[in-house]
Motif scaffolding. Structure first.
Motif, PDB file in Angstrom:
ATOM      1  N   HIS A 112       0.736  -1.254  -0.091  1.00  0.00           N
ATOM      2  CA  HIS A 112      -0.225   0.164  -0.042  1.00  0.00           C
ATOM      3  C   HIS A 112       0.944   1.234   0.020  1.00  0.00           C
ATOM      4  CE1 HIS A 112      -2.453  -3.311   1.764  1.00  0.00           C
ATOM      5  NE2 HIS A 112      -3.453  -2.466   1.005  1.00  0.00           N
ATOM      6  N   GLU A 113       0.310   2.297  -0.296  1.00  0.00           N
ATOM      7  CA  GLU A 113       0.988   3.649  -0.430  1.00  0.00           C
ATOM      8  C   GLU A 113       1.238   3.952   1.188  1.00  0.00           C
ATOM      9  OE1 GLU A 113      -0.067   6.888  -3.085  1.00  0.00           O
ATOM     10  OE2 GLU A 113      -1.007   5.333  -4.208  1.00  0.00           O
ATOM     11  N   PHE A 139       0.164  12.412   0.084  1.00  0.00           N
ATOM     12  CA  PHE A 139      -0.784  11.064   0.066  1.00  0.00           C
ATOM     13  C   PHE A 139      -1.978  11.281  -0.622  1.00  0.00           C
ATOM     14  CE2 PHE A 139      -3.380   8.267   2.804  1.00  0.00           C
ATOM     15  CZ  PHE A 139      -2.785   6.938   2.327  1.00  0.00           C
ATOM     16  N   SER A 140      -2.190  10.242  -1.669  1.00  0.00           N
ATOM     17  CA  SER A 140      -3.221  10.573  -2.603  1.00  0.00           C
ATOM     18  C   SER A 140      -4.519   9.729  -2.258  1.00  0.00           C
ATOM     19  CB  SER A 140      -2.813   9.824  -4.036  1.00  0.00           C
ATOM     20  OG  SER A 140      -2.412   8.405  -3.806  1.00  0.00           O
ATOM     21  N   HIS A 141      -4.723   9.250  -1.019  1.00  0.00           N
ATOM     22  CA  HIS A 141      -5.778   8.538  -0.455  1.00  0.00           C
ATOM     23  C   HIS A 141      -6.539   9.306   0.839  1.00  0.00           C
ATOM     24  CE1 HIS A 141      -4.960   5.588  -3.525  1.00  0.00           C
ATOM     25  NE2 HIS A 141      -3.691   5.395  -3.006  1.00  0.00           N
ATOM     26  N   TRP A 142      -6.245  10.641   0.920  1.00  0.00           N
ATOM     27  CA  TRP A 142      -6.736  11.094   2.177  1.00  0.00           C
ATOM     28  C   TRP A 142      -8.261  10.984   2.520  1.00  0.00           C
ATOM     29  CZ3 TRP A 142      -3.610  12.371   5.633  1.00  0.00           C
ATOM     30  CH2 TRP A 142      -2.261  12.744   5.379  1.00  0.00           C
ATOM     31  N   ASP A 143      -9.009  11.165   1.354  1.00  0.00           N
ATOM     32  CA  ASP A 143     -10.641  10.611   1.597  1.00  0.00           C
ATOM     33  C   ASP A 143     -11.048   9.484   1.848  1.00  0.00           C
ATOM     34  OD1 ASP A 143     -10.788  13.574   0.854  1.00  0.00           O
ATOM     35  OD2 ASP A 143     -11.111  13.222  -1.062  1.00  0.00           O
ATOM     36  N   GLU A 144      -9.925   8.359   1.600  1.00  0.00           N
ATOM     37  CA  GLU A 144     -10.411   6.810   1.825  1.00  0.00           C
ATOM     38  C   GLU A 144     -10.418   6.655   3.200  1.00  0.00           C
ATOM     39  OE1 GLU A 144      -8.111   4.596  -0.504  1.00  0.00           O
ATOM     40  OE2 GLU A 144      -8.569   5.365  -2.378  1.00  0.00           O
ATOM     41  N   SER A 145     -11.198   5.686   3.712  1.00  0.00           N
ATOM     42  CA  SER A 145     -11.212   5.065   4.978  1.00  0.00           C
ATOM     43  C   SER A 145     -10.395   3.858   4.920  1.00  0.00           C
ATOM     44  CB  SER A 145     -12.767   4.758   5.366  1.00  0.00           C
ATOM     45  OG  SER A 145     -13.467   5.831   5.598  1.00  0.00           O
ATOM     46  N   HIS A 146      -9.304   3.708   5.901  1.00  0.00           N
ATOM     47  CA  HIS A 146      -8.363   2.677   5.672  1.00  0.00           C
ATOM     48  C   HIS A 146      -8.974   1.298   6.646  1.00  0.00           C
ATOM     49  CE1 HIS A 146      -5.728   5.331   3.567  1.00  0.00           C
ATOM     50  NE2 HIS A 146      -6.309   6.276   4.658  1.00  0.00           N
TER      51      HIS A 146
END
Length: 195
Positions: free
Chosen positions: A24-25, A41-48
């Protein structure tokens, strides 16, 4: 016999230790042209998603995203490499209840109160914290998610970079783990009614 099978299924899915997976990034740490720490970081809006865990900790646990230094200057992105002497720390601004972070290997933490600080590393930093949603915490409800971790980066090294802006990550339980939690409650309810 059914009860034993269900117990084996649940124990088999709940790992005791989550191993770092670098597929993962990571959060890429650098500094901008003004000398302020910065994260790309290209996934700030995603829930991990965090994986189910039981043992010393209960709930969900995972080590993504991690933190890694930027390897090359990126002037077009106003992102530059950290200089020798940097010592980058994560400082908690606000974590939602039931959410904590620990150092990799659980040598430090939990970090969850405003002002708590976790060392990430020097100019060559590459580390993963363990993010934890505690299902045993008072008032926990799986319906309260996603849980947010708001933090900033600070430099306590010789470089004395300015603090970063505040960043927020979101975490949720892995769906299979949530399903098992509901299934476990159903099994307990059926057993109680049958008595």
């Amino acid at each position: 016999m059914l009860r034993i099978s269900v117990i084996c299924l649940v124990v088999g899915i709940y790992p005791a230790v989550v191993v770092a997976d670098h597929a993962h990034e990571d959060l890429v740490v650098g500094v901008d042209g003004t000398g302020r720490l910065k994260i790309e970081f290209s996934h700030w809006d995603e829930s991990h998603e965090l994986l189910p865990v039981s043992g010393l900790l209960h709930g969900w646990l995972g080590d993504h995203p991690g933190f890694a230094h930027v390897e090359n200057d990126e002037p077009a992105e106003d992102m530059y490499t950290l200089e020798e002497g940097a010592q980058v720390w994560l400082e908690v601004v606000e974590f939602d209840g039931c959410l904590s972070a620990y150092d990799g290997g659980f040598v430090g933490g939990p970090y969850n109160d405003a002002g708590d600080q976790a060392l990430l590393g020097d100019e060559h930093l590459h580390t993963h914290l363990e993010w934890h949603i505690d299902s045993n915490a008072a008032g926990f409800s799986v319906l309260d998610g996603p849980w947010e971790a708001t933090f900033r980066l600070i430099d306590m090294g010789d470089t004395q970079y300015s603090d970063s802006q505040d960043y927020t990550l979101k975490f949720v339980p892995e769906p299979v783990g949530v399903s098992l939690l509901g299934f476990g409650a159903l099994v307990v309810g059926i057993r109680r009614r049958s008595k």
